[in-house]
Design a protein around this motif. Structure first.
Motif, PDB file in Angstrom:
ATOM      1  N   SER A 101       0.808  -1.224   0.000  1.00 25.41           N
ATOM      2  CA  SER A 101       0.000   0.000   0.000  1.00 25.41           C
ATOM      3  C   SER A 101       0.835   1.264   0.000  1.00 25.41           C
ATOM      4  O   SER A 101       0.386   2.301  -0.486  1.00 25.41           O
ATOM      5  CB  SER A 101      -0.972   0.015   1.176  1.00 25.41           C
ATOM      6  N   ASP A 102       2.056   1.210   0.511  1.00 24.51           N
ATOM      7  CA  ASP A 102       2.885   2.415   0.503  1.00 24.51           C
ATOM      8  C   ASP A 102       3.361   2.773  -0.904  1.00 24.51           C
ATOM      9  O   ASP A 102       3.851   3.868  -1.135  1.00 24.51           O
ATOM     10  CB  ASP A 102       4.067   2.295   1.459  1.00 24.51           C
ATOM     11  N   GLU A 103       3.169   1.860  -1.853  1.00 17.41           N
ATOM     12  CA  GLU A 103       3.544   2.116  -3.247  1.00 17.41           C
ATOM     13  C   GLU A 103       2.399   2.763  -4.023  1.00 17.41           C
ATOM     14  O   GLU A 103       2.595   3.191  -5.158  1.00 17.41           O
ATOM     15  CB  GLU A 103       3.932   0.806  -3.924  1.00 17.41           C
ATOM     16  N   LEU A 104       1.217   2.844  -3.435  1.00 18.58           N
ATOM     17  CA  LEU A 104       0.044   3.390  -4.095  1.00 18.58           C
ATOM     18  C   LEU A 104      -0.056   4.877  -3.857  1.00 18.58           C
ATOM     19  O   LEU A 104       0.389   5.390  -2.845  1.00 18.58           O
ATOM     20  CB  LEU A 104      -1.226   2.718  -3.554  1.00 18.58           C
ATOM     21  N   SER A 105      -0.673   5.569  -4.805  1.00 17.78           N
ATOM     22  CA  SER A 105      -0.892   6.994  -4.571  1.00 17.78           C
ATOM     23  C   SER A 105      -2.237   7.408  -5.133  1.00 17.78           C
ATOM     24  O   SER A 105      -2.714   6.869  -6.124  1.00 17.78           O
ATOM     25  CB  SER A 105       0.213   7.835  -5.198  1.00 17.78           C
ATOM     26  N   ASP A 106      -2.829   8.371  -4.479  1.00 20.61           N
ATOM     27  CA  ASP A 106      -4.072   8.977  -4.918  1.00 20.61           C
ATOM     28  C   ASP A 106      -3.716  10.044  -5.944  1.00 20.61           C
ATOM     29  O   ASP A 106      -2.817  10.842  -5.728  1.00 20.61           O
ATOM     30  CB  ASP A 106      -4.764   9.604  -3.708  1.00 20.61           C
ATOM     31  N   ASN A 107      -4.402  10.072  -7.061  1.00 16.40           N
ATOM     32  CA  ASN A 107      -4.080  11.010  -8.135  1.00 16.40           C
ATOM     33  C   ASN A 107      -4.166  12.466  -7.708  1.00 16.40           C
ATOM     34  O   ASN A 107      -3.504  13.324  -8.269  1.00 16.40           O
ATOM     35  CB  ASN A 107      -5.012  10.782  -9.327  1.00 16.40           C
ATOM     36  N   THR A 108      -4.964  12.770  -6.716  1.00 10.84           N
ATOM     37  CA  THR A 108      -5.154  14.169  -6.346  1.00 10.84           C
ATOM     38  C   THR A 108      -4.219  14.632  -5.243  1.00 10.84           C
ATOM     39  O   THR A 108      -3.804  15.774  -5.226  1.00 10.84           O
ATOM     40  CB  THR A 108      -6.611  14.421  -5.893  1.00 10.84           C
ATOM     41  N   THR A 109      -3.839  13.759  -4.321  1.00  7.50           N
ATOM     42  CA  THR A 109      -3.043  14.190  -3.192  1.00  7.50           C
ATOM     43  C   THR A 109      -1.667  13.544  -3.116  1.00  7.50           C
ATOM     44  O   THR A 109      -0.826  13.970  -2.358  1.00  7.50           O
ATOM     45  CB  THR A 109      -3.757  13.888  -1.853  1.00  7.50           C
ATOM     46  N   GLY A 110      -1.482  12.458  -3.877  1.00  7.42           N
ATOM     47  CA  GLY A 110      -0.224  11.736  -3.786  1.00  7.42           C
ATOM     48  C   GLY A 110      -0.180  10.758  -2.617  1.00  7.42           C
ATOM     49  O   GLY A 110       0.837  10.169  -2.341  1.00  7.42           O
ATOM     50  N   GLU A 111      -1.315  10.591  -1.919  1.00  8.88           N
ATOM     51  CA  GLU A 111      -1.374   9.692  -0.791  1.00  8.88           C
ATOM     52  C   GLU A 111      -2.611   8.825  -0.865  1.00  8.88           C
ATOM     53  O   GLU A 111      -3.601   9.188  -1.474  1.00  8.88           O
ATOM     54  CB  GLU A 111      -1.438  10.482   0.516  1.00  8.88           C
ATOM     55  N   VAL A 112      -2.533   7.668  -0.224  1.00  8.74           N
ATOM     56  CA  VAL A 112      -3.726   6.852  -0.010  1.00  8.74           C
ATOM     57  C   VAL A 112      -4.301   7.330   1.306  1.00  8.74           C
ATOM     58  O   VAL A 112      -3.647   7.294   2.328  1.00  8.74           O
ATOM     59  CB  VAL A 112      -3.379   5.350   0.048  1.00  8.74           C
ATOM     60  N   SER A 113      -5.526   7.822   1.269  1.00  6.57           N
ATOM     61  CA  SER A 113      -6.118   8.402   2.472  1.00  6.57           C
ATOM     62  C   SER A 113      -7.315   7.591   2.929  1.00  6.57           C
ATOM     63  O   SER A 113      -7.750   6.677   2.261  1.00  6.57           O
ATOM     64  CB  SER A 113      -6.554   9.842   2.193  1.00  6.57           C
ATOM     65  N   ASP A 114      -7.867   7.976   4.076  1.00  8.16           N
ATOM     66  CA  ASP A 114      -9.055   7.275   4.581  1.00  8.16           C
ATOM     67  C   ASP A 114     -10.332   7.963   4.134  1.00  8.16           C
ATOM     68  O   ASP A 114     -11.385   7.712   4.665  1.00  8.16           O
ATOM     69  CB  ASP A 114      -9.006   7.129   6.096  1.00  8.16           C
ATOM     70  N   GLY A 115     -10.244   8.794   3.099  1.00  9.06           N
ATOM     71  CA  GLY A 115     -11.360   9.389   2.375  1.00  9.06           C
ATOM     72  C   GLY A 115     -12.341  10.077   3.183  1.00  9.06           C
ATOM     73  O   GLY A 115     -13.378  10.400   2.988  1.00  9.06           O
TER      74      GLY A 115
END
Length: 81
Positions: free
Chosen positions: A67-81
């Motif tokens: 999961s640390d290799e994943l990124s959200d297109n808008t923030t650059g992070e995987v967040s808890d939305g």
């Protein structure tokens, strides 16, 4: 890569198959976040009916390990939305 020992400790008492809500509680995120991770970031699930998914420990373990290799297109992070 995330710490395999920490992942094992987190999943130690978890059931082998979890609902979206159970997994969200375990990971301390919203159920919508789990659904988004499944839809957008490759968290694998087993479909057991219309809009009913279950998550296996094996698939959660694999997802968390990377999961640390994943990124959200808008923030650059995987967040808890």
């Amino acid at each position: 890569m995330n710490d395999p020992d920490a992942i094992e400790a987190l999943l130690e008492d978890a059931p082998e198959v979890m609902t979206t809500e159970e997994l969200a509680d375990l990971l301390k995120v919203k159920p919508a976040t789990v659904a988004r991770w499944s839809r957008d970031f490759g968290l694998k699930s087993v479909s057991i009916g219309f809009r009913l998914k279950r998550f296996t420990k094996k698939n959660v373990r694999e997802f968390l390990a990377h999961s640390d290799e994943l990124s959200d297109n808008t923030t650059g992070e995987v967040s808890d939305g």
